[in-house]
Design an enzyme around this catalytic site. Structure first.
Site, short mmCIF file in Angstrom:
data_model
loop_
_atom_site.label_atom_id
_atom_site.label_comp_id
_atom_site.label_asym_id
_atom_site.label_seq_id
_atom_site.Cartn_x
_atom_site.Cartn_y
_atom_site.Cartn_z
N HIS A 110 -23.43 14.16 -17.35
CA HIS A 110 -24.29 14.70 -18.42
C HIS A 110 -25.73 14.19 -18.32
O HIS A 110 -26.48 14.29 -19.29
CB HIS A 110 -23.70 14.37 -19.79
CG HIS A 110 -22.41 15.11 -20.07
ND1 HIS A 110 -21.53 14.76 -21.05
CD2 HIS A 110 -21.86 16.20 -19.46
CE1 HIS A 110 -20.47 15.60 -21.05
NE2 HIS A 110 -20.66 16.46 -20.08
N SER A 180 -12.68 11.49 -26.03
CA SER A 180 -11.92 12.14 -27.10
C SER A 180 -11.07 13.27 -26.53
O SER A 180 -10.20 13.80 -27.19
CB SER A 180 -12.89 12.70 -28.14
OG SER A 180 -13.82 13.55 -27.49
#
Ligand code: ZN
Length: 239
Positions: A110, A180
């Site tokens: 990212h 997550s």
């Protein structure tokens, strides 16, 4: 099959160092939702606002340090390297805490807060000094007035996907840390590893969305769990 390790880390390991995320402060910054700040559309509409946000995040790197979880991962990579075993670290995090802990063979899917790039000439540079203030940083290659954060924004394609696919193709041991399991394509890597017969290890506070009964789950904060997990991991692999 030749042993090959892939480690994926997410926000949990940075949170243990006190790195603020979008999810803190009610998920708002100056009254804006993340989708209103971290997008190419926001950069086009109000670059000064987006730049202020990233300068604030870049400056905050000075206030955080790697934690024992980061050091344990760097230690795992060192031992693997000594044993001649490839061990690639893929991170969703944009801070530089893995580097500061000594990790190598590291892919920031990212992007990175310490890097900037030019939208006109595609010049990339590491800039970890102009972290204060809101003034633009011009491109040293073509002179364009404002570099953008070298960050993957909402709606943009993550970096290093070809290289990630290459290392996943030979992956025999996959370790997922502090994710997550809901942000794709990263969240798909655990499933991909499993489907290719890799042994899968998962550390996070709560079981991630993408976890499955075949995964070996080590609940808890990475800063507390990873030193022991890495010892167990290395001893099973014999290094
Ligand atoms: Zn340029």
């Amino acid at each position: 099959m030749k042993t090959q390790i892939v480690i994926l880390t997410g926000a949990g390991i940075s949170a243990d160092s006190g790195v603020a995320t979008f999810r803190d402060h009610g998920g708002l910054w100056e009254g804006h939702r993340p989708e209103e700040v971290a997008t190419p559309q926001a950069w086009a509409a109000d670059p000064a606002m987006v730049w202020r946000f990233y300068q604030m995040r870049r400056a905050s790197l000075k206030d955080v340090e790697p934690n024992p979880g980061h050091f344990a991962i760097a230690e795992l990579q060192r031992r693997a390297k000594t044993a001649g075993v490839p061990c690639t670290l893929v991170t969703q995090n944009v801070d530089d805490l893995h580097e500061r802990a000594g990790s190598t063979d590291l892919l920031h899917m990212h992007g990175e807060l310490v890097k900037l790039r030019c939208e006109r000439c595609d010049h990339h540079e590491t800039n970890d000094h102009d972290l204060e203030g809101d003034r633009w940083i011009p491109c040293r290659s073509c002179g364009y007035e404002k570099l953008r954060p070298d960050i993957v924004w909402f709606g943009e394609i993550p970096f290093h996907l070809d290289r990630i696919e290459e290392v996943m193709a030979g992956c025999t041991q996959f370790l997922s840390v502090g994710t997550s399991g809901v942000v794709y394509p990263a969240a798909g890597l655990l499933h991909l590893a499993r489907s290719r017969g890799a042994e899968t290890w998962v550390n996070s506070l709560d079981p991630p969305e993408n976890m499955d009964a075949r995964d070996r789950f080590f609940p808890g904060r990475g800063a507390e769990v990873l030193p022991g997990l890495v010892e167990e991991f290395c001893s099973e692999l014999g290094f």
